[in-house]
Scaffold this motif. Structure first.
Motif, mmCIF file in Angstrom:
data_model
loop_
_atom_site.group_PDB
_atom_site.id
_atom_site.type_symbol
_atom_site.label_atom_id
_atom_site.label_comp_id
_atom_site.label_asym_id
_atom_site.label_seq_id
_atom_site.Cartn_x
_atom_site.Cartn_y
_atom_site.Cartn_z
ATOM 1 N N TRP A 19 0.831 -1.201 0.000
ATOM 2 C CA TRP A 19 0.000 0.000 0.000
ATOM 3 C C TRP A 19 0.871 1.258 0.000
ATOM 4 C CZ3 TRP A 19 -4.830 -0.042 -1.457
ATOM 5 C CH2 TRP A 19 -5.506 -1.246 -1.426
ATOM 6 N N LEU A 20 2.030 1.189 0.615
ATOM 7 C CA LEU A 20 2.991 2.298 0.537
ATOM 8 C C LEU A 20 3.469 2.460 -0.905
ATOM 9 C CD1 LEU A 20 4.802 4.462 1.816
ATOM 10 C CD2 LEU A 20 6.466 2.657 2.287
ATOM 11 N N PHE A 21 3.755 1.342 -1.563
ATOM 12 C CA PHE A 21 4.156 1.391 -2.972
ATOM 13 C C PHE A 21 3.052 2.026 -3.816
ATOM 14 C CE2 PHE A 21 6.978 -2.627 -2.416
ATOM 15 C CZ PHE A 21 8.000 -1.835 -1.884
ATOM 16 N N LEU A 22 1.809 1.661 -3.536
ATOM 17 C CA LEU A 22 0.694 2.230 -4.289
ATOM 18 C C LEU A 22 0.567 3.729 -4.020
ATOM 19 C CD1 LEU A 22 -1.584 1.761 -6.260
ATOM 20 C CD2 LEU A 22 -3.046 1.105 -4.327
ATOM 21 N N THR A 23 0.792 4.140 -2.794
ATOM 22 C CA THR A 23 0.748 5.568 -2.455
ATOM 23 C C THR A 23 1.821 6.341 -3.210
ATOM 24 O OG1 THR A 23 -0.144 5.070 -0.264
ATOM 25 C CG2 THR A 23 0.901 7.229 -0.548
ATOM 26 N N ILE A 24 3.023 5.789 -3.269
ATOM 27 C CA ILE A 24 4.107 6.427 -4.019
ATOM 28 C C ILE A 24 3.747 6.496 -5.503
ATOM 29 C CG2 ILE A 24 6.529 6.208 -4.731
ATOM 30 C CD1 ILE A 24 7.015 4.903 -1.929
ATOM 31 N N ALA A 25 3.134 5.430 -6.019
ATOM 32 C CA ALA A 25 2.702 5.422 -7.422
ATOM 33 C C ALA A 25 1.692 6.531 -7.693
ATOM 34 C CB ALA A 25 2.108 4.056 -7.773
ATOM 35 N N ILE A 26 0.758 6.713 -6.779
ATOM 36 C CA ILE A 26 -0.248 7.773 -6.933
ATOM 37 C C ILE A 26 0.413 9.141 -6.897
ATOM 38 C CG2 ILE A 26 -2.242 8.887 -5.833
ATOM 39 C CD1 ILE A 26 -3.017 5.997 -4.868
ATOM 40 N N LEU A 27 1.319 9.343 -5.962
ATOM 41 C CA LEU A 27 2.012 10.637 -5.863
ATOM 42 C C LEU A 27 2.827 10.931 -7.121
ATOM 43 C CD1 LEU A 27 3.156 10.516 -2.129
ATOM 44 C CD2 LEU A 27 1.299 11.880 -3.118
ATOM 45 N N GLY A 28 3.483 9.911 -7.650
ATOM 46 C CA GLY A 28 4.245 10.093 -8.888
ATOM 47 C C GLY A 28 3.341 10.463 -10.049
ATOM 48 N N GLU A 29 2.200 9.801 -10.158
ATOM 49 C CA GLU A 29 1.258 10.089 -11.243
ATOM 50 C C GLU A 29 0.671 11.486 -11.101
ATOM 51 O OE1 GLU A 29 -2.421 10.513 -13.317
ATOM 52 O OE2 GLU A 29 -2.372 10.217 -11.159
ATOM 53 N N VAL A 30 0.342 11.868 -9.887
ATOM 54 C CA VAL A 30 -0.210 13.206 -9.647
ATOM 55 C C VAL A 30 0.825 14.276 -9.977
ATOM 56 C CG1 VAL A 30 -1.027 14.780 -7.837
ATOM 57 C CG2 VAL A 30 -1.951 12.455 -7.993
ATOM 58 N N MET A 31 2.075 14.050 -9.560
ATOM 59 C CA MET A 31 3.149 14.994 -9.875
ATOM 60 C C MET A 31 3.306 15.132 -11.391
ATOM 61 S SD MET A 31 7.233 14.764 -8.960
ATOM 62 C CE MET A 31 7.477 13.281 -9.927
ATOM 63 N N ALA A 32 3.328 14.022 -12.090
ATOM 64 C CA ALA A 32 3.527 14.045 -13.534
ATOM 65 C C ALA A 32 2.362 14.716 -14.251
ATOM 66 C CB ALA A 32 3.717 12.622 -14.050
ATOM 67 N N THR A 33 1.168 14.338 -13.893
ATOM 68 C CA THR A 33 -0.001 14.861 -14.597
ATOM 69 C C THR A 33 -0.204 16.349 -14.343
ATOM 70 O OG1 THR A 33 -1.031 12.682 -14.515
ATOM 71 C CG2 THR A 33 -2.478 14.548 -14.951
ATOM 72 N N THR A 34 0.011 16.799 -13.126
ATOM 73 C CA THR A 34 -0.161 18.231 -12.850
ATOM 74 C C THR A 34 0.942 19.064 -13.484
ATOM 75 O OG1 THR A 34 0.906 18.001 -10.693
ATOM 76 C CG2 THR A 34 -1.487 17.936 -10.733
ATOM 77 N N THR A 35 2.091 18.465 -13.726
ATOM 78 C CA THR A 35 3.198 19.188 -14.371
ATOM 79 C C THR A 35 3.058 19.182 -15.892
ATOM 80 O OG1 THR A 35 4.627 18.515 -12.534
ATOM 81 C CG2 THR A 35 5.725 19.366 -14.465
ATOM 82 N N LEU A 36 2.263 18.285 -16.425
ATOM 83 C CA LEU A 36 2.136 18.122 -17.873
ATOM 84 C C LEU A 36 1.775 19.425 -18.584
ATOM 85 C CD1 LEU A 36 2.372 15.868 -19.958
ATOM 86 C CD2 LEU A 36 -0.035 15.374 -19.586
ATOM 87 N N LYS A 37 0.907 20.223 -18.000
ATOM 88 C CA LYS A 37 0.519 21.498 -18.608
ATOM 89 C C LYS A 37 1.719 22.434 -18.758
ATOM 90 C CE LYS A 37 -2.753 25.297 -17.949
ATOM 91 N NZ LYS A 37 -3.323 25.353 -19.283
ATOM 92 N N SER A 38 2.637 22.381 -17.810
ATOM 93 C CA SER A 38 3.802 23.270 -17.819
ATOM 94 C C SER A 38 4.839 22.907 -18.875
ATOM 95 C CB SER A 38 4.482 23.259 -16.448
ATOM 96 O OG SER A 38 3.583 23.682 -15.455
ATOM 97 N N THR A 39 4.717 21.720 -19.481
ATOM 98 C CA THR A 39 5.706 21.316 -20.490
ATOM 99 C C THR A 39 5.551 22.087 -21.787
ATOM 100 O OG1 THR A 39 4.377 19.552 -21.487
ATOM 101 C CG2 THR A 39 5.766 18.956 -19.581
ATOM 102 N N ASP A 40 4.386 22.706 -21.983
ATOM 103 C CA ASP A 40 4.091 23.430 -23.217
ATOM 104 C C ASP A 40 4.334 22.532 -24.429
ATOM 105 O OD1 ASP A 40 3.139 25.654 -24.597
ATOM 106 O OD2 ASP A 40 5.135 26.532 -24.819
#
Length: 110
Positions: free
Chosen positions: A4-25
């Motif tokens: 479940w810790l691994f899954l939490t890290i996976a979620i945090l990584g996905e959230v970080m990536a997806t929210t940053t996606l707009k900034s990549t232009d």
């Protein structure tokens, strides 16, 4: 429990990536593009580790559901995305669905 810790890290990584996606232009900006790629690598790696003990349907539902909820709230705060009462209601339904899967469904492993 570590799965479940691994899954939490996976979620945090996905959230970080997806929210940053707009900034990549459109992946024309190097640093945000790197953050997006790193976030997705982290996300999929730790999601794969969590699948050693968590059924794929449960892991994916939690990963996707909480990811959507978190990204929506962050987009509302950071990017000024408009949210109305129905939007919050819908996010609440997603969170409730994930809770039902984990707390009440016999398909989940604990």
């Amino acid at each position: 429990m570590k799965n479940w810790l691994f899954l939490t890290i996976a979620i945090l990584g996905e959230v970080m990536a997806t929210t940053t996606l707009k900034s990549t232009d459109g992946f024309t900006k190097l640093l945000p593009s790197f953050v997006v790629c790193l976030g997705y690598v982290i996300s999929f790696y730790f999601l794969s580790l969590s699948l050693k003990a968590i059924p794929v349907a449960i892991a994916y539902a939690v990963w996707a559901g909480l990811g959507v909820a978190c990204v929506t709230v962050i987009a509302w705060i950071v990017y000024g995305q408009k949210m109305d009462a129905w939007g919050f209601f819908g996010i609440g339904l997603i969170v409730c669905g994930v809770a039902v899967l984990n707390l009440l469904s016999k398909t989940s492993t604990h």
